[in-house]
Write an enzyme that holds these catalytic residues in place. Structure first.
Site, PDB file in Angstrom:
ATOM      1  N   ARG A  59       0.809  -1.225   0.000  1.00 25.54           N
ATOM      2  CA  ARG A  59       0.000   0.000   0.000  1.00 25.54           C
ATOM      3  C   ARG A  59       0.837   1.267   0.000  1.00 25.54           C
ATOM      4  O   ARG A  59       0.587   2.187  -0.777  1.00 25.54           O
ATOM      5  CB  ARG A  59      -0.950   0.002   1.208  1.00 25.54           C
ATOM      6  CG  ARG A  59      -2.230  -0.770   0.994  1.00 25.54           C
ATOM      7  CD  ARG A  59      -2.762  -1.308   2.302  1.00 25.54           C
ATOM      8  NE  ARG A  59      -1.820  -2.246   2.901  1.00 25.54           N
ATOM      9  CZ  ARG A  59      -1.717  -3.523   2.522  1.00 25.54           C
ATOM     10  NH1 ARG A  59      -2.527  -4.002   1.611  1.00 25.54           N
ATOM     11  NH2 ARG A  59      -0.819  -4.320   3.069  1.00 25.54           N
ATOM     12  N   THR A  60       1.839   1.342   0.877  1.00 25.34           N
ATOM     13  CA  THR A  60       2.602   2.585   0.986  1.00 25.34           C
ATOM     14  C   THR A  60       3.329   2.892  -0.306  1.00 25.34           C
ATOM     15  O   THR A  60       3.238   4.004  -0.842  1.00 25.34           O
ATOM     16  CB  THR A  60       3.596   2.500   2.161  1.00 25.34           C
ATOM     17  OG1 THR A  60       2.877   2.226   3.361  1.00 25.34           O
ATOM     18  CG2 THR A  60       4.336   3.816   2.322  1.00 25.34           C
ATOM     19  N   LYS A  88      25.612  -4.637  -3.372  1.00 25.88           N
ATOM     20  CA  LYS A  88      27.055  -4.602  -3.625  1.00 25.88           C
ATOM     21  C   LYS A  88      27.819  -3.966  -2.468  1.00 25.88           C
ATOM     22  O   LYS A  88      29.039  -3.834  -2.528  1.00 25.88           O
ATOM     23  CB  LYS A  88      27.336  -3.819  -4.910  1.00 25.88           C
ATOM     24  CG  LYS A  88      26.602  -4.351  -6.134  1.00 25.88           C
ATOM     25  CD  LYS A  88      26.828  -3.429  -7.332  1.00 25.88           C
ATOM     26  CE  LYS A  88      26.010  -3.862  -8.546  1.00 25.88           C
ATOM     27  NZ  LYS A  88      26.174  -2.935  -9.682  1.00 25.88           N
ATOM     28  N   ARG A 109      11.750   3.974   2.907  1.00 24.46           N
ATOM     29  CA  ARG A 109      11.259   3.004   3.895  1.00 24.46           C
ATOM     30  C   ARG A 109      12.435   2.114   4.260  1.00 24.46           C
ATOM     31  O   ARG A 109      13.110   1.572   3.366  1.00 24.46           O
ATOM     32  CB  ARG A 109      10.120   2.171   3.300  1.00 24.46           C
ATOM     33  CG  ARG A 109       9.444   1.192   4.275  1.00 24.46           C
ATOM     34  CD  ARG A 109       8.391   0.403   3.531  1.00 24.46           C
ATOM     35  NE  ARG A 109       7.591  -0.457   4.386  1.00 24.46           N
ATOM     36  CZ  ARG A 109       6.369  -0.170   4.810  1.00 24.46           C
ATOM     37  NH1 ARG A 109       5.823   0.987   4.479  1.00 24.46           N
ATOM     38  NH2 ARG A 109       5.702  -1.016   5.568  1.00 24.46           N
ATOM     39  N   HIS A 137       5.923   6.045  11.346  1.00 27.20           N
ATOM     40  CA  HIS A 137       5.298   5.925  10.035  1.00 27.20           C
ATOM     41  C   HIS A 137       4.359   7.135   9.891  1.00 27.20           C
ATOM     42  O   HIS A 137       3.132   7.002   9.928  1.00 27.20           O
ATOM     43  CB  HIS A 137       4.524   4.613   9.938  1.00 27.20           C
ATOM     44  CG  HIS A 137       4.229   4.170   8.529  1.00 27.20           C
ATOM     45  ND1 HIS A 137       4.249   5.029   7.452  1.00 27.20           N
ATOM     46  CD2 HIS A 137       3.882   2.953   8.024  1.00 27.20           C
ATOM     47  CE1 HIS A 137       3.940   4.360   6.354  1.00 27.20           C
ATOM     48  NE2 HIS A 137       3.722   3.098   6.680  1.00 27.20           N
TER      49      HIS A 137
END
Length: 311
Positions: A59-60, A88, A109, A137
């Site tokens: 959703r986000t 890497k 995120r 959040h």
């Protein structure tokens, strides 16, 4: 009203006053009008959003992408760390600096606490926190409040219950901090002590709003105007055995809610696992899928605000 947001980072809900939150509501109302009429604007035409998602998200991530495209902008970035040079050995700071050179706004995120704040220190363009560790959040909290505002008409005067994993759910942390800007009564329902909110957070919000802690939903259900449910956050438990001890300790279905007010608003940030029955979905107050839709609206507003597209 909107000038304060131009060029700003959105890292923590603690940075928002009540006036700031209400300004986001007003901007979201403007976005909702565009969306409902399918008159998508060119407010952000020529602008680029970079998504830096170091954790899984549905959703986000997608709602930010849809929000940017609805406003005429473009989207770059990655949805998993394995899709980037992090595999890497590239550092977060270097990744941020590179993407900052490509884009006008960054949405990050990350599983680590403070990652969004660190990114904001090194980026020249606005950084939006889409979930950082177990603590924050902020955009979810804003869309949660906006959902309550749209569904109930106001936030002041409501009795709000928050049930489930109150320790590890960062959505809960940010929501409680956001609610503390309003005149509400907050009832926390923690089925087992291990899921209780962190004492520091509890003390912080108790300095601003009335808060009570319960073990059983039925203790407070008849009083509630809003019930916000969260799943047990399996991915945030430091010890898998601790998760196994608390999983399945709470479950909400139609029978659970038989003593609720007829107009109880039921919210959930999703995804749900085994804590909320699908037989609740058809109740008039079950708004969690509308809540997900409001996520696009609020994120449209936030992108337009930080990029200075609203006057």
């Amino acid at each position: 009203m909107f000038e304060r947001f131009v060029g700003s980072d959105i890292v923590s809900i603690r940075d928002f006053t009540r006036e700031d939150i209400e300004a986001v509501f007003k901007a979201s109302d403007l976005m909702l009008e565009l969306y409902d009429r399918e008159k998508y604007s060119r407010l952000l035409e020529g602008k680029i959003l970079a998504l830096l998602f170091f954790e899984p998200s549905t959703r986000t991530r997608i709602s930010f992408e849809v929000a940017m495209k609805r406003l005429g902008g473009a989207v770059i970035g990655f949805a998993e760390p394995y899709m980037s040079s992090v595999q890497k050995g590239e550092t977060l700071i270097d990744t941020v600096r590179v993407l900052d050179g490509y884009a006008d706004v960054l949405v990050i995120r990350h599983p680590n606490e403070g990652a969004a704040r660190l990114a904001a220190e090194y980026a020249q363009h606005p950084v939006i926190n889409a979930g950082s560790g177990r603590q924050e959040h902020p955009t979810q909290a804003l869309l949660d409040l906006y959902t309550i505002y749209k569904e109930k008409g106001a936030i002041d005067g409501l009795c709000v219950g928050v049930m489930g994993d109150l320790r590890y759910a960062r959505t809960v942390n940010s929501l409680l901090l956001a609610l503390a800007n309003f005149k509400v009564d907050v009832h926390l329902v923690s089925p087992v002590p291990f899921l209780d909110p962190r004492p520091a957070l509890l003390e912080e919000i108790r300095n601003k709003v009335a808060v009570q802690l319960h073990r059983r939903l039925q203790e407070v259900l008849p009083q509630l105007d809003v019930l916000y449910i969260t799943r047990v956050q399996k991915e945030r438990f430091p010890d898998p055995s601790e998760y196994e001890r608390v999983r399945g300790t709470y479950f909400v279905n139609r029978d659970t809610l038989k003593e609720a007010k007829d107009d109880l608003l039921i919210l959930h940030p999703l995804p749900r696992v085994d804590e909320l029955s699908i037989d609740v979905d058809t109740l008039p107050g079950a708004a969690y899928f509308r809540q997900a839709h409001y996520g696009v609206i609020v994120r449209m507003a936030l992108l337009a605000l930080v990029l200075g597209a609203l006057q």
